[in-house]
Design a protein around this motif. Structure first.
Motif, mmCIF file in Angstrom:
data_model
loop_
_atom_site.group_PDB
_atom_site.id
_atom_site.type_symbol
_atom_site.label_atom_id
_atom_site.label_comp_id
_atom_site.label_asym_id
_atom_site.label_seq_id
_atom_site.Cartn_x
_atom_site.Cartn_y
_atom_site.Cartn_z
ATOM 1 N N MET A 1 62.234 40.909 2.231
ATOM 2 C CA MET A 1 62.482 42.122 3.009
ATOM 3 C C MET A 1 63.315 41.763 4.250
ATOM 4 S SD MET A 1 59.730 44.684 4.835
ATOM 5 C CE MET A 1 59.014 45.180 3.264
ATOM 6 N N PRO A 2 64.542 42.266 4.369
ATOM 7 C CA PRO A 2 65.381 41.940 5.521
ATOM 8 C C PRO A 2 64.746 42.403 6.828
ATOM 9 C CG PRO A 2 66.674 42.952 3.762
ATOM 10 C CD PRO A 2 65.245 43.122 3.388
ATOM 11 N N ILE A 112 74.368 46.672 6.647
ATOM 12 C CA ILE A 112 73.410 45.577 6.860
ATOM 13 C C ILE A 112 73.406 44.649 5.656
ATOM 14 C CG2 ILE A 112 70.966 44.990 7.093
ATOM 15 C CD1 ILE A 112 70.684 47.638 8.690
ATOM 16 N N ARG A 113 73.298 45.216 4.478
ATOM 17 C CA ARG A 113 73.230 44.389 3.270
ATOM 18 C C ARG A 113 74.539 43.633 3.041
ATOM 19 N NH1 ARG A 113 68.458 45.370 0.832
ATOM 20 N NH2 ARG A 113 67.400 47.316 1.370
ATOM 21 N N ALA A 114 75.656 44.232 3.457
ATOM 22 C CA ALA A 114 76.942 43.543 3.318
ATOM 23 C C ALA A 114 77.010 42.326 4.241
ATOM 24 C CB ALA A 114 78.095 44.500 3.622
ATOM 25 N N GLY A 120 74.764 34.775 2.910
ATOM 26 C CA GLY A 120 74.132 34.173 1.739
ATOM 27 C C GLY A 120 74.962 33.176 0.972
ATOM 28 N N GLY A 121 76.283 33.203 1.126
ATOM 29 C CA GLY A 121 77.061 32.236 0.358
ATOM 30 C C GLY A 121 78.538 32.505 0.385
ATOM 31 N N VAL A 183 85.784 40.225 2.538
ATOM 32 C CA VAL A 183 84.867 39.712 3.562
ATOM 33 C C VAL A 183 83.863 40.764 4.007
ATOM 34 C CG1 VAL A 183 84.704 38.703 5.882
ATOM 35 C CG2 VAL A 183 86.590 38.055 4.349
ATOM 36 N N TRP A 184 84.350 41.971 4.312
ATOM 37 C CA TRP A 184 83.464 43.015 4.834
ATOM 38 C C TRP A 184 82.990 43.985 3.756
ATOM 39 C CZ3 TRP A 184 87.243 40.711 7.617
ATOM 40 C CH2 TRP A 184 86.909 40.218 8.877
ATOM 41 N N GLU A 185 83.569 43.903 2.568
ATOM 42 C CA GLU A 185 83.233 44.787 1.454
ATOM 43 C C GLU A 185 83.523 46.245 1.778
ATOM 44 O OE1 GLU A 185 79.374 44.000 -0.225
ATOM 45 O OE2 GLU A 185 79.567 41.844 0.113
#
Length: 229
Positions: A1-2, A112-114, A120-121, A183-185
């Motif tokens: 959970m973030p 946030i998820r982006a 993450g990698g 990069v930012w989606e």
């Protein structure tokens, strides 16, 4: 959970965002001032920060600088005006992205998820397992670390992903829109200020001489490319 830290002085906005993000599956803490937020940062240890620029007491830009001086946690700044100067200064202070208030919960959740995916990698490791040497710059895609002249370089998530994206295809010219998507989606006609501010921060951290970049080169009227000289 973030885990998300909200820094917002308006109680109604703060509680509304807190409730909305909890419904989206985030663990949320909130602070009304920059001073309280910096204290909370140590104990809550968020995965991302939502930072209002217009704060009482310590200004939001100073909060951003202080967070970035010690932490690489992603920062999304929120601005009520969408003023060009505020946005550029905030991005150059270390923010990874920005939203203009009022913002829908789903949009904020997506941002946030982006930024968390950036942490993450690498976007594409191209099968690379050994560190890459580009002059004085060494990029370890497996370990997600960068050194310059033998010293570790502390890069924020957007800066690191930008460097990984550009260096994975050295010599290729990327438009600002291509970099926004990679990069930012941001898959719409996005904001070039995100790219330009991130390039400026990245250059300063990897020892690029002012006006004479060695690694990240501007292709006037189009975008950027990576290559050593």
């Amino acid at each position: 959970m973030p885990r998300v830290l909200i820094i917002e002085d308006d109680r109604a906005v703060r509680e509304g965002v807190r409730l909305a993000l909890r419904r989206q599956g985030h663990e949320v803490a909130a602070a009304a001032t920059g001073e309280d937020a910096l204290e909370l940062l140590r104990s809550f240890r968020p995965d991302a920060v939502i930072l209002d620029l217009m704060l009482p007491g310590m200004p939001g830009l100073e909060v951003c600088r202080r967070i970035r001086a010690h932490h690489q946690v992603p920062i999304i700044m929120a601005t009520a005006r969408g003023d060009d100067t505020d946005i550029v200064v905030g991005l150059e202070a270390g923010a990874d992205d920005y939203v203009v208030k009022p913002v829908r919960a789903r949009v904020l959740d997506a941002r946030i998820r982006a930024v968390l995916r950036r942490v993450g990698g690498a976007p594409d490791d191209h099968g690379t397992t050994r560190p890459e040497h580009h002059g004085d710059l060494v990029i370890d895609r497996a370990g997600l670390t960068v050194t310059h002249q033998g010293r570790p370089v502390a890069l924020g998530p957007s800066e690191l992903r930008l460097l990984l994206t550009l260096s994975a295809s050295a010599g290729q010219v990327f438009s600002r829109q291509q970099l926004l998507e990679a990069v930012w989606e941001h898959n719409y006609h996005g904001d070039a200020r995100l790219v330009d501010a991130c390039v400026k921060r990245l250059r300063s951290k990897i020892g690029e001489p002012a006006g004479r970049p060695r690694y990240v080169h501007t292709v006037r009227g189009f975008g950027y490319r990576f290559g050593t000289r």
